[in-house]
Design a protein around this motif. Structure first.
Motif, PDB file in Angstrom:
ATOM      1  N   CYS A 159     -79.189   5.289 -19.856  1.00 40.13           N
ATOM      2  CA  CYS A 159     -77.882   5.574 -19.246  1.00 40.13           C
ATOM      3  C   CYS A 159     -76.759   4.942 -20.073  1.00 40.13           C
ATOM      4  O   CYS A 159     -75.736   5.582 -20.334  1.00 40.13           O
ATOM      5  CB  CYS A 159     -77.841   5.051 -17.809  1.00 40.13           C
ATOM      6  SG  CYS A 159     -78.902   5.951 -16.685  1.00 40.13           S
ATOM      7  N   LEU A 198     -73.756   7.026 -22.396  1.00 45.02           N
ATOM      8  CA  LEU A 198     -72.314   6.833 -22.238  1.00 45.02           C
ATOM      9  C   LEU A 198     -71.663   6.255 -23.496  1.00 45.02           C
ATOM     10  O   LEU A 198     -70.458   6.385 -23.685  1.00 45.02           O
ATOM     11  CB  LEU A 198     -72.033   5.943 -21.032  1.00 45.02           C
ATOM     12  CG  LEU A 198     -72.425   6.566 -19.688  1.00 45.02           C
ATOM     13  CD1 LEU A 198     -72.192   5.574 -18.566  1.00 45.02           C
ATOM     14  CD2 LEU A 198     -71.667   7.852 -19.441  1.00 45.02           C
ATOM     15  N   SER A 223     -71.325  12.230 -16.157  1.00 47.54           N
ATOM     16  CA  SER A 223     -71.187  10.893 -15.575  1.00 47.54           C
ATOM     17  C   SER A 223     -71.854  10.813 -14.207  1.00 47.54           C
ATOM     18  O   SER A 223     -72.451   9.796 -13.861  1.00 47.54           O
ATOM     19  CB  SER A 223     -69.708  10.525 -15.442  1.00 47.54           C
ATOM     20  OG  SER A 223     -69.110  10.473 -16.699  1.00 47.54           O
ATOM     21  N   SER A 224     -71.764  11.886 -13.440  1.00 50.77           N
ATOM     22  CA  SER A 224     -72.381  11.863 -12.103  1.00 50.77           C
ATOM     23  C   SER A 224     -73.898  11.833 -12.203  1.00 50.77           C
ATOM     24  O   SER A 224     -74.567  11.201 -11.378  1.00 50.77           O
ATOM     25  CB  SER A 224     -71.925  13.064 -11.276  1.00 50.77           C
ATOM     26  OG  SER A 224     -72.503  14.261 -11.755  1.00 50.77           O
ATOM     27  N   ALA A 239     -74.738   8.293 -13.060  1.00 51.76           N
ATOM     28  CA  ALA A 239     -74.530   7.461 -11.865  1.00 51.76           C
ATOM     29  C   ALA A 239     -75.652   7.675 -10.850  1.00 51.76           C
ATOM     30  O   ALA A 239     -76.099   6.725 -10.192  1.00 51.76           O
ATOM     31  CB  ALA A 239     -73.176   7.782 -11.239  1.00 51.76           C
ATOM     32  N   TYR A 299     -68.067   4.122 -17.418  1.00 48.13           N
ATOM     33  CA  TYR A 299     -67.970   5.576 -17.410  1.00 48.13           C
ATOM     34  C   TYR A 299     -66.711   6.014 -18.162  1.00 48.13           C
ATOM     35  O   TYR A 299     -65.695   5.323 -18.140  1.00 48.13           O
ATOM     36  CB  TYR A 299     -67.937   6.101 -15.974  1.00 48.13           C
ATOM     37  CG  TYR A 299     -69.212   5.809 -15.226  1.00 48.13           C
ATOM     38  CD1 TYR A 299     -70.363   6.542 -15.478  1.00 48.13           C
ATOM     39  CD2 TYR A 299     -69.280   4.796 -14.282  1.00 48.13           C
ATOM     40  CE1 TYR A 299     -71.540   6.270 -14.811  1.00 48.13           C
ATOM     41  CE2 TYR A 299     -70.452   4.519 -13.607  1.00 48.13           C
ATOM     42  CZ  TYR A 299     -71.581   5.264 -13.880  1.00 48.13           C
ATOM     43  OH  TYR A 299     -72.745   4.990 -13.223  1.00 48.13           O
TER      44      TYR A 299
END
Length: 190
Positions: free
Chosen positions: A136, A140, A156-157, A160, A175
């Motif tokens: 993750c 990013l 991004s979702s 997340a 983010y």
């Protein structure tokens, strides 16, 4: 008002109990039994299928940032002659780049669903969880130049969603910031 909440009067029939012939502490109370010694448990040996599953997820998670970048670059390689035709322009090139990232996000969503299933079954190794969190962060850090902000928000979702499953107590602030104006006044100033 009755604060003792008793239904009947307390009756004392008198007379004290005579303890004069009683021998106090003659017999000590029995000692409690010592707790049983913890038995040496055998080390957990997972089923071979579980080991293979975790290894496959580990490989997929380590490859995910590279695959995303390859999709971004692969679909971003639009030839200049295409851009000079009536069918191609700069907007089309950005749309093609965005579709590569969007397709990867869909595949990443499937990977997240499979990871969640593995976790719910109790078969996720700590190393797989750690690699997923590192993936993750790596995704990013790519800083892809994505013009369509809805795709940035979708990517991004997904990140997340995986992070919430793996470590729901922690809050992240890495983010990407949306590039579209939130305040209409700021848009007019530019």
């Amino acid at each position: 008002m009755d604060i003792s909440s008793k239904q009947a009067e307390t009756v004392d029939w008198g007379g004290e109990v005579d303890y004069s012939g009683y021998e106090w502490f003659k017999d000590p109370p029995p000692r409690p039994e010592p707790p049983p010694q913890p038995t040496m448990m055998d080390n957990y040996v997972p089923q071979p299928g579980v080991i293979e599953q975790n290894e496959a997820f580990d490989f997929a998670l380590k490859s995910a940032p590279n695959v995303l970048y390859a999709r971004f670059k692969q679909f971003g390689q639009v030839s200049t002659p295409f851009l000079n035709t009536p069918f191609g322009n700069k907007t089309d090139m950005y749309a093609v780049i965005q579709l590569g990232v969007l397709a990867w996000c869909s595949e990443f969503s499937e990977l997240i669903d499979a990871l969640k299933q593995l976790g719910f079954e109790g078969n996720m190794f700590v190393s797989t969880r750690t690699q997923a969190l590192k993936t993750c962060e790596d995704i990013l850090k790519l800083n892809l130049d994505i013009e369509m902000q809805i795709i940035v928000m979708y990517l991004s979702s997904q990140v997340a969603r995986l992070r919430r499953f793996l470590d729901s107590d922690r809050q992240w602030d890495d983010y990407p910031k949306p590039k579209f104006p939130i305040d209409p006044g700021e848009y007019m100033k530019q």
